[in-house]
Design an enzyme around this catalytic site. Structure first.
Site, PDB file in Angstrom:
ATOM      1  N   ASP A   1      42.565  31.585  38.085  1.00  0.00           N
ATOM      2  CA  ASP A   1      41.222  31.828  37.551  1.00  0.00           C
ATOM      3  C   ASP A   1      40.640  30.445  37.276  1.00  0.00           C
ATOM      4  O   ASP A   1      41.037  29.785  36.313  1.00  0.00           O
ATOM      5  CB  ASP A   1      41.337  32.673  36.269  1.00  0.00           C
TER       6      ASP A   1
ATOM      7  N   LYS B   1      31.932  23.762  37.084  1.00  0.00           N
ATOM      8  CA  LYS B   1      31.669  24.978  37.866  1.00  0.00           C
ATOM      9  C   LYS B   1      30.182  25.355  37.847  1.00  0.00           C
ATOM     10  O   LYS B   1      29.695  26.034  38.736  1.00  0.00           O
ATOM     11  CB  LYS B   1      32.523  26.107  37.294  1.00  0.00           C
TER      12      LYS B   1
ATOM     13  N   GLU C   1      35.754  37.713  40.256  1.00  0.00           N
ATOM     14  CA  GLU C   1      36.438  37.819  38.964  1.00  0.00           C
ATOM     15  C   GLU C   1      36.531  39.264  38.462  1.00  0.00           C
ATOM     16  O   GLU C   1      37.604  39.693  38.041  1.00  0.00           O
ATOM     17  CB  GLU C   1      35.739  36.907  37.947  1.00  0.00           C
TER      18      GLU C   1
ATOM     19  N   ASP D   1      31.824  41.125  32.155  1.00  0.00           N
ATOM     20  CA  ASP D   1      32.468  39.810  32.188  1.00  0.00           C
ATOM     21  C   ASP D   1      31.505  38.729  31.698  1.00  0.00           C
ATOM     22  O   ASP D   1      30.643  38.265  32.439  1.00  0.00           O
ATOM     23  CB  ASP D   1      32.921  39.541  33.634  1.00  0.00           C
TER      24      ASP D   1
END
Ligand code: AMP
Length: 533
Positions: A9, A71, A172, A194
């Site tokens: 992850d 990211k 994800e 999420d």
């Protein structure tokens, strides 16, 4: 036995690595027992690099040499609003590279966001190699469902720079659902809520035994825990300015201290009704060091972030609409990401869905475990014949969808959709193009991702130029262009001359992706940079 593959992850804030051992998915800890690792890279100088929680400690001490939240900018162009926002928030130098690419400047050296991510991936790979005692070089890596092709391609390149073969990139939420449902023989329709550090995704999945089908997904790549921190930061900086006439935001070191303190305070609101934010030496004025100290109640904090939480429900509406279902059709809500520990988020989610959210899974490692399960499935390892084992790891079938429409530019700044969002992947669609002028020797195509029919509101993936076909009168040459999205969500464009059947040459321009030679150089440079234990 096959060499095992790991699940990673690769988070905005934290990263986590997992493996399936004897049929059981596990998070791999580091030597100190940490299960999650800050996605932070610190360059102390002398070609050394520090990655993870140790690096995070340097964010305040060495803010211009410590890279966090990479990211948020990976796979984006230098003019993107997210890059501008990062430039105003981060103390490290973000500069423009070739083709509107982004580079991080450390002394005289320039690092691409792919390279920074590669340091994090390398660290995960190293942890797994140390833990397992075998050199690991294959992984399944998760990406936000909402990542476009540029961001996915950049993540894939980061893997290559790290010497890691990315077997598959999975979304994800799909990974989270896999770790929730795999081996339990469920027949459920679930929502995965999420809320991470930088992005929010809502996905609706149907779990039918070992088939995981994404029915619809939607996301907001500008919504996450960092925004909650920023709200508290603005509130406290405004109060400080009002009380003392000094703007903390004017000093990047002070701003960084306040940012850290606000993040800590936010986390405490998960379990405390009030939090004292106290920084003894926030900033210097003519009289010396000044102290910031404010007591913030949870109610006050909730008031600051309520609209952000509400914003997530607009995305939920969209995802439900895309999945053609309503909240009544759902059997469960899986919570993923640190901010879902906040009571305000849990309560609002419970209220919106009319369901108690499932908090039995650890929101920090549920995504990594799903990636590990999928990696094991792909490698056909970790098979456990014991039916009572918590997870069987072979044969999960992931049926994902593309979160963004693939479009081509037409005329006058308009675009036309080739593959609609929420179409199951992998998918292939073809179009026939013809020449419009006599003697035309090339065809240009601008390919975009996004939901608007205006070019400027979509993300340009690249400009494809086809050439090498027969030069003829207009309309006499037919070129079939195939647009494909693979199981990792990556876009591939190929072209064929229908007359000769020959594959056409394609030149891709207007892309800020790394070139092959840049990747090779970065692989070499990465090997020369020594990790500091
Ligand atoms: P992730 O991307 O899932 O690693 O989530 C990182 C985000 O979760 C960051 O914004 C963290 O500040 C936030 N976070 C971590 N733990 C908590 C907590 N206990 N309460 C609220 N937010 C948290």
């Amino acid at each position: 036995m096959n060499k095992p593959a790991i699940g990673i992850d690769l988070g905005t804030t934290n990263s986590c690595v997992s493996i399936v051992e004897d049929g059981v998915p596990k998070v791999i800890p580091n030597l100190w027992g940490d299960r999650i690792h800050a996605s932070v890279v610190f360059f102390p100088g002398d070609d050394q690099v520090v990655v993870g929680n140790e690096a995070k400690r340097q964010v305040i001490l060495n803010p211009d040499r410590t890279i966090w939240s990479i990211k948020r900018i990976i796979g984006r162009k230098s003019f993107a609003s997210e890059v501008k926002k990062a430039q105003s928030m981060c103390a490290y130098r973000i500069v423009e590279g070739a083709n509107y690419g982004v580079r991080i400047a450390i002394d005289e050296q320039m690092f691409s966001p792919e390279e920074i991510s590669a340091f994090i991936l390398r660290e995960m790979k190293m942890l797994a190699t140390e833990y397992l005692g075998v050199a690991i070089d294959e992984a399944v890596v998760t990406v936000p469902a909402y990542f476009n092709d540029n961001q996915r391609q950049a993540t894939l390149d980061a893997g290559r720079i790290a010497g890691l073969k990315i077997l598959r990139m999975i979304n994800e939420p799909t990974a989270a659902a896999l770790s929730y449902g795999y081996g339990r023989n469920l027949r459920q329709r679930v929502a995965v809520y999420d809320l991470g550090g930088g992005t929010f995704d809502l996905s609706i999945l149907e779990i039918d035994g070992d088939i995981f089908e994404v029915l619809g997904t939607s996301g907001d790549s500008y919504l996450g825990g960092d925004d909650f921190d920023f709200r508290l930061l603005s509130h406290l900086a405004d109060r400080f300015l009002e009380d003392f006439g000094v703007d903390i935001r004017s000093n990047k070191y002070s701003l960084q201290k306040l940012r850290e303190a606000c993040e800590e305070a936010k986390k405490l609101f998960s379990s405390h009704d009030e939090v004292l934010v106290s920084i003894p030496d926030i900033i210097e004025d003519d009289m010396g060091a000044m102290k910031l100290e404010y007591l913030v109640t949870r109610e006050e904090f909730n008031g600051l972030v309520m609209d952000l939480v509400q914003r997530s429900f607009r995305v939920c509406d969209e995802a439900l609409h895309a999945a053609r279902c309503t909240v009544q059709d759902l059997d469960g809500v899986i919570m993923v990401g640190g901010p879902t520990r906040l009571p305000i988020v849990r309560e609002a989610v419970g209220y919106y869905f009319g369901l108690e959210p499932d908090t039995s899974l650890n929101p920090d490692d549920v995504v990594a475990l799903g990636a590990g399960i999928h990696a094991a499935g792909l490698k056909q390892t970790g098979f456990n014949t014991d039916a009572t084992a918590p997870h069987q790891t072979v044969g999960a079938h992931l049926l994902d969808v593309t979160p963004l429409s693939l479009q081509i530019a037409t005329v006058g700044g308009y675009t036309e959709s080739i593959i609609e969002r929420n179409t199951p992947i992998p998918i292939e669609r073809s179009r026939i193009f013809t020449t419009v002028r006599d003697g035309q020797d090339r065809v240009h195509l601008r390919v975009y991702q996004g939901e608007s029919n205006r070019e400027e509101e979509c993300t340009l993936l690249g400009e494809f130029i086809f050439s090498g076909f027969r030069v003829a009168n207009r309309g006499d040459v037919n070129i079939e262009v195939v647009f494909a999205i693979d199981a990792s969500g990556l876009v591939h464009v190929t072209a064929r001359d229908l007359e000769s059947g020959k594959q056409q040459q394609i030149t891709l321009t207007m892309s800020s992706a790394l070139t092959e030679s840049e990747i090779q150089q970065m692989m070499l440079r990465g090997d020369g940079i020594v990790p500091v234990a």
